[in-house]
Enzyme design. Sequence first.
Site, mmCIF file in Angstrom:
data_model
loop_
_atom_site.group_PDB
_atom_site.id
_atom_site.type_symbol
_atom_site.label_atom_id
_atom_site.label_comp_id
_atom_site.label_asym_id
_atom_site.label_seq_id
_atom_site.Cartn_x
_atom_site.Cartn_y
_atom_site.Cartn_z
ATOM 1 N N ASP A 99 0.856 -1.182 0.000
ATOM 2 C CA ASP A 99 0.000 0.000 0.000
ATOM 3 C C ASP A 99 0.891 1.231 0.000
ATOM 4 O OD1 ASP A 99 -0.135 0.788 3.240
ATOM 5 O OD2 ASP A 99 0.018 -1.367 2.842
ATOM 6 N N GLU A 191 -7.682 4.728 12.060
ATOM 7 C CA GLU A 191 -6.653 4.367 13.039
ATOM 8 C C GLU A 191 -6.435 5.420 14.117
ATOM 9 O OE1 GLU A 191 -2.580 4.585 11.108
ATOM 10 O OE2 GLU A 191 -3.825 4.404 9.304
#
Length: 296
Positions: A99, A191
């Site tokens: 990613d 997150e």
Amino acid sequence: MNRAQHKYKAPTITRRVPARKKPASKKKKPAGSGAKKTLRWLLAVLLLVILSPLYYGYVLKLFSSTWRWVTDMGSSPNYRTYHSFGIPIPTNYKWHGIDVSYAQGKINWPKVAAMEEDSVRIRFAFIKATEGLLKVDPYFKRNWREAAKAGITCGAYHFFRPKKDGLWQARFFLQNVKLESGDLPPVVDIEVLDGVAPDKMRQELKAFIKKVESTTGVKPIIYTGIRYYQDYLKGYFDGYPLWIAHYYQEELQLPKSTGWWFWQHSDIATINGINHVTDFDAFKGDSLDFQRLLVR
């Protein structure tokens, strides 16, 4: 004595007969000359083999295999170091990916796609698209276009800000990402709490997910860290595929029944064509599972 009685004796002349010359014998070859010729021929053949690129390829391969065997002694067979990627990689997974965002800079995607070690290669990439309500990743459009051209399956992700309205974040994301058949599902990266209560975060996250799902017809993937999932998300979004970050472990310490499909197991991989360390991911299923997950 009477001279008449004295008889004259002529001197005896002895003829010397020249000795017969022996015929010249043929020169004998020194012992072992045939063996030397054979040895020279063998040395020539050996030199040809040694100077051959194929020979060097074989020797280097044998050396690298032996060296790997030595360096891996005592380590787990399920978590082997892949030196070209610079990290240990769980060996029980066959589909691997990365990613990326602006943090990786300009990426040479053909080099990324060509990289391979012992059948481990990058088959998919999650690419950062947006963040919050206003930020578009400056490299998103290029990465989205070039990665697909290199044959890598792509997914786009949004970095979620719990302080911002979830519905409007979804609209912003959808304005910038146009999914096509064969793409990975959209991803929401959650997150942080940004100072809001967990209930408020879940409320806005749910609004984001519902809007993206109703617009695209695809269940979004939720990305988060293992602790964040256990503390704030477990039991609230069980119907959605998960992508969990849990670094430097031989195995993701969550039951497979949890619903996770992707595991981000390292953030320090070295990838050809990328000048900065990169996150590295594994997919839980096989190729058929992967195909079933894609946008139709």
